[in-house]
Design an enzyme around this catalytic site. Structure first.
Site, PDB file in Angstrom:
ATOM      1  N   LYS A 174       0.700  -1.133  -0.041  1.00  0.00           N
ATOM      2  CA  LYS A 174      -0.131   0.040  -0.069  1.00  0.00           C
ATOM      3  C   LYS A 174       1.057   1.198   0.020  1.00  0.00           C
ATOM      4  O   LYS A 174       1.607   1.661   1.061  1.00  0.00           O
ATOM      5  CB  LYS A 174      -0.782   0.134   1.166  1.00  0.00           C
TER       6      LYS A 174
ATOM      7  N   LYS B 250      -2.015  -1.644  -3.643  1.00  0.00           N
ATOM      8  CA  LYS B 250      -2.741  -0.365  -3.884  1.00  0.00           C
ATOM      9  C   LYS B 250      -2.053   0.766  -3.833  1.00  0.00           C
ATOM     10  O   LYS B 250      -1.051   0.854  -3.021  1.00  0.00           O
ATOM     11  CB  LYS B 250      -3.512  -0.484  -2.438  1.00  0.00           C
TER      12      LYS B 250
END
Length: 333
Positions: free
Chosen positions: A207, A259
């Site tokens: 992320k 992500k």
């Protein structure tokens, strides 16, 4: 002999356009397909509202009431979606330094999880956000120490409590999104000790500290002060993501994620070549908003851009796609 070689191995004998002649032909030979079951719909439910509230920076996305969330969950089932990821938006006055409403069984996320499970049961995979950022008055994904820095190990204790409460509220899957070292293993041990061995953990493994999160912060009413660069991954690094991957898998992640999506397709491909668990990608708010804004200005074909984007994730190796288009794309597919 030269003409025979030409016919067998090159033009004019080889004409790849033959396999592009009609929609039916292109559909038959397509190498990658998006299926509704590949799609996960992120949704926001806000405490204390009587009507859904549009998110200005994300056209078509709303902060749901408890009732409208149940209706959307039922629609997701009818569309054949794989999952629904629930984010809770508490009242500002309920936020505090340690995100207490994130572990309160009466907190908006836990209440919403029970609502959704009562509406759809096991007909769709119900996922919850295992993170503190929506519930803290400082907006960080963890608790702060005396110097205002995010305290990794103290945050893990909060995550363990959140994991138990979210599992008890009915979540099938917990999305470990905070990017704390050890978060997957700590949540796994907490779940198992509480008798929730069947609840899965979806590790937000890579992320990144991205510029594309802005609209999401509007959607969750973020109170963020500063930035998250001490715990989210540096956009310049890709080898580091492989280390995160090995750690999450060793700690027991049932699924892993990259992500954002489009700026990190290379990382997604790296993961796809290495994992033997389901691999997800989160097509985040800023990526979604860019397409919506361009389409509203008449600059691009929105529907074509939507399907091209989702297909790119499948081509890069994703099994699962979290996207705000999930419901619409699922119906089209």
């Amino acid at each position: 002999m030269s003409s025979e070689r030409s016919a067998a191995g090159g033009f004019p004998g080889a004409r790849p356009r033959r396999l592009r002649t009609t929609p039916a032909m292109r559909r038959m030979v397509a190498e990658h397909r998006v299926h509704p079951a590949d799609l996960i719909l992120p949704v926001f439910v806000r405490d204390g509202i009587s009507e859904p509230v549009p998110v200005a920076s994300m056209p078509g996305v709303v902060q749901h009431t408890r009732e409208s969330l149940k209706e959307t969950a039922a629609e997701a089932v009818r569309a054949g979606l794989g999952g629904i990821m629930v984010f809770g938006v508490p009242k500002d006055e309920d936020k505090d330094a340690v995100g207490s409403c994130g572990t309160d069984p009466g907190g908006i996320l836990q209440v919403a999880l029970r609502d959704v499970r009562s509406e759809v049961g096991d007909d769709i995979v119900v996922m919850s956000d295992l993170c503190l950022d929506e519930t803290t008055d400082h907006g960080h994904c963890g608790v702060l120490d005396a110097d205002g820095r995010v305290d990794n190990d103290a945050t893990l204790e909060r995550y363990a409590e959140m994991a138990r409460v979210q599992a008890e509220a009915g979540a099938h899957v917990l999305g470990a999104s905070g990017m704390m070292d050890g978060q997957v293993g700590h949540a796994r041990r907490a779940l198992d000790a509480a008798g929730h061995e069947d609840v899965s953990i979806f590790g937000y493994t890579a992320k990144y500290a991205s510029a594309f999160y802005g609209p999401f912060r509007e959607a969750v009413g973020s109170s963020l002060q500063g930035d998250r660069r001490t715990y989210q991954q540096d956009p310049a690094n890709s080898r580091e993501s492989l280390r995160e991957l090995s750690l999450d898998l060793a700690e027991g992640a049932d699924m892993v994620m990259v992500k954002p999506g489009l700026p990190y397709l290379d990382v997604l491909r790296d993961f796809a070549e290495r994992v033997d668990v389901p691999l997800g990608v989160y097509h985040i708010s800023g990526e979604y908003a860019m397409v919506e804004a361009a389409a509203r200005n008449g600059w691009i074909d929105r529907d074509a851009a939507m399907m091209e984007t989702l297909t790119s994730f499948k081509r890069a190796g994703a099994d699962l796609i979290l996207t705000y288009w999930a419901l619409e794309a699922g119906r089209k597919l």
